[in-house]
Enzyme design. Structure first.
Site, PDB file in Angstrom:
ATOM      1  N   LYS A  11     -37.011  20.243  -9.310  1.00 52.58           N
ATOM      2  CA  LYS A  11     -36.172  21.398  -9.412  1.00 52.58           C
ATOM      3  C   LYS A  11     -36.713  22.538  -8.120  1.00 52.58           C
ATOM      4  CE  LYS A  11     -35.286  21.838 -14.233  1.00 52.58           C
ATOM      5  NZ  LYS A  11     -35.257  22.557 -15.469  1.00 52.58           N
ATOM      6  N   TYR A  51     -25.112  21.229 -16.269  1.00 55.03           N
ATOM      7  CA  TYR A  51     -25.849  21.805 -17.405  1.00 55.03           C
ATOM      8  C   TYR A  51     -24.644  22.516 -18.406  1.00 55.03           C
ATOM      9  CZ  TYR A  51     -30.623  21.759 -15.784  1.00 55.03           C
ATOM     10  OH  TYR A  51     -31.968  21.345 -15.609  1.00 55.03           O
ATOM     11  N   ASN A 114     -39.222  25.500 -14.335  1.00 53.09           N
ATOM     12  CA  ASN A 114     -39.986  24.698 -14.897  1.00 53.09           C
ATOM     13  C   ASN A 114     -40.087  23.529 -14.328  1.00 53.09           C
ATOM     14  OD1 ASN A 114     -37.650  23.703 -15.773  1.00 53.09           O
ATOM     15  ND2 ASN A 114     -38.150  23.966 -18.023  1.00 53.09           N
ATOM     16  N   HIS A 117     -36.531  18.191 -14.690  1.00 49.57           N
ATOM     17  CA  HIS A 117     -35.824  17.959 -15.638  1.00 49.57           C
ATOM     18  C   HIS A 117     -35.856  16.508 -15.902  1.00 49.57           C
ATOM     19  CE1 HIS A 117     -31.991  17.141 -17.708  1.00 49.57           C
ATOM     20  NE2 HIS A 117     -31.926  16.096 -16.911  1.00 49.57           N
ATOM     21  N   GLU A 128     -25.982  11.164 -16.245  1.00 47.38           N
ATOM     22  CA  GLU A 128     -26.825  12.142 -15.302  1.00 47.38           C
ATOM     23  C   GLU A 128     -26.947  11.293 -14.098  1.00 47.38           C
ATOM     24  OE1 GLU A 128     -28.994  14.910 -18.595  1.00 47.38           O
ATOM     25  OE2 GLU A 128     -30.122  13.739 -17.358  1.00 47.38           O
TER      26      GLU A 128
HETATM   27  P1  GDP Z   1     -35.661  20.693 -21.071  1.00 46.54           P
HETATM   28  O1  GDP Z   1     -34.717  19.627 -21.660  1.00 46.54           O
HETATM   29  O2  GDP Z   1     -37.008  20.806 -21.358  1.00 46.54           O
HETATM   30  O3  GDP Z   1     -35.353  20.736 -19.836  1.00 46.54           O
HETATM   31  O4  GDP Z   1     -35.054  22.096 -21.935  1.00 46.54           O
HETATM   32  P2  GDP Z   1     -33.570  22.427 -22.464  1.00 46.54           P
HETATM   33  O5  GDP Z   1     -32.464  21.209 -22.245  1.00 46.54           O
HETATM   34  O6  GDP Z   1     -33.658  23.172 -23.585  1.00 46.54           O
HETATM   35  O7  GDP Z   1     -33.117  23.565 -21.207  1.00 46.54           O
HETATM   36  C1  GDP Z   1     -32.530  23.103 -19.812  1.00 46.54           C
HETATM   37  C2  GDP Z   1     -33.069  23.958 -18.736  1.00 46.54           C
HETATM   38  O8  GDP Z   1     -32.856  25.370 -18.928  1.00 46.54           O
HETATM   39  C3  GDP Z   1     -34.598  24.091 -18.982  1.00 46.54           C
HETATM   40  O9  GDP Z   1     -35.347  23.123 -18.443  1.00 46.54           O
HETATM   41  C4  GDP Z   1     -35.026  25.434 -18.262  1.00 46.54           C
HETATM   42  O10 GDP Z   1     -34.951  25.187 -16.822  1.00 46.54           O
HETATM   43  C5  GDP Z   1     -33.583  26.362 -18.666  1.00 46.54           C
HETATM   44  N1  GDP Z   1     -33.841  27.159 -19.780  1.00 46.54           N
HETATM   45  C6  GDP Z   1     -34.137  26.684 -21.046  1.00 46.54           C
HETATM   46  N2  GDP Z   1     -34.448  27.966 -21.978  1.00 46.54           N
HETATM   47  C7  GDP Z   1     -34.635  28.824 -21.143  1.00 46.54           C
HETATM   48  C8  GDP Z   1     -34.596  30.473 -21.120  1.00 46.54           C
HETATM   49  O11 GDP Z   1     -34.913  30.865 -22.502  1.00 46.54           O
HETATM   50  N3  GDP Z   1     -34.546  31.101 -19.945  1.00 46.54           N
HETATM   51  C9  GDP Z   1     -34.275  30.518 -18.716  1.00 46.54           C
HETATM   52  N4  GDP Z   1     -33.956  31.525 -17.825  1.00 46.54           N
HETATM   53  N5  GDP Z   1     -33.666  29.201 -18.465  1.00 46.54           N
HETATM   54  C10 GDP Z   1     -34.117  28.529 -19.620  1.00 46.54           C
END
Ligand code: GDP
Length: 140
Positions: A11, A51, A114, A117, A128
């Site tokens: 990312k 997303y 973070n 992905h 994807e």
């Molecule tokens: P992943 O599968 O571990 O990447 O997590 P998720 O599918 O739950 O979320 C997708 C992405 O959305 C995450 O990797 C983060 O970049 C973003 N994200 C998730 N939760 C939050 C949040 O509470 N705040 C913000 N700003 N971004 C978030």
């Protein structure tokens, strides 16, 4: 367990800090092969499509803005049990909860920024990968 392919993104927070090589080293050390890779600038439309599952979440706008803020490196990773293995190597979404030795523990800045992905299931991996790579760009 069969050989699988998963989709990965390094990312913007990571490319901005010149961490592509450091992250690839962790991926390869875990036994995953990088069978396709390219550095791109995501368009807003690509990020919103990618997303779309999070469209109703309060952080959706912030997430899309982040994903288009700098280049990303999109990848296809291949290996035994690659989807679950890469999720383990990435670590928890929130880096403060990520285990030692994971990419997010070592490099992520926050729950949003973070660093990586990884696909969460075989069906999403197929969708994807197809969003960013044609078959002849993947060389196993
Ligand atoms: P992943 O599968 O571990 O990447 O997590 P998720 O599918 O739950 O979320 C997708 C992405 O959305 C995450 O990797 C983060 O970049 C973003 N994200 C998730 N939760 C939050 C949040 O509470 N705040 C913000 N700003 N971004 C978030």
């Amino acid at each position: 367990m069969a050989v699988q392919r998963t989709f990965s993104i390094i990312k913007p927070d990571a490319t901005a800090r010149n961490l592509t090589g450091a992250i690839n080293a962790i991926i390869e050390k875990a036994g995953l092969r990088i069978v396709a890779q390219k550095r791109i600038r995501m368009t807003r439309e690509q990020a919103e499509t990618f997303y779309a599952v999070h469209k109703a979440r309060p952080f959706f706008g912030e997430l899309v803005d982040f994903m288009i803020s700098a280049p990303v490196v999109v990848q296809v990773l291949e290996g035994e049990n690659a989807i679950a293995k890469y999720r383990d190597v990435m670590g928890a979404t929130d880096p403060s909860k990520a285990a030692e030795g994971t990419i997010r523990k070592a490099h992520a800045k926050s729950i949003g920024e973070n660093s990586v992905h990884g696909s969460d299931a075989p069906e999403t991996a197929v969708i994807e990968i197809a969003q960013f790579f044609s078959g002849n760009e993947i060389v196993g």
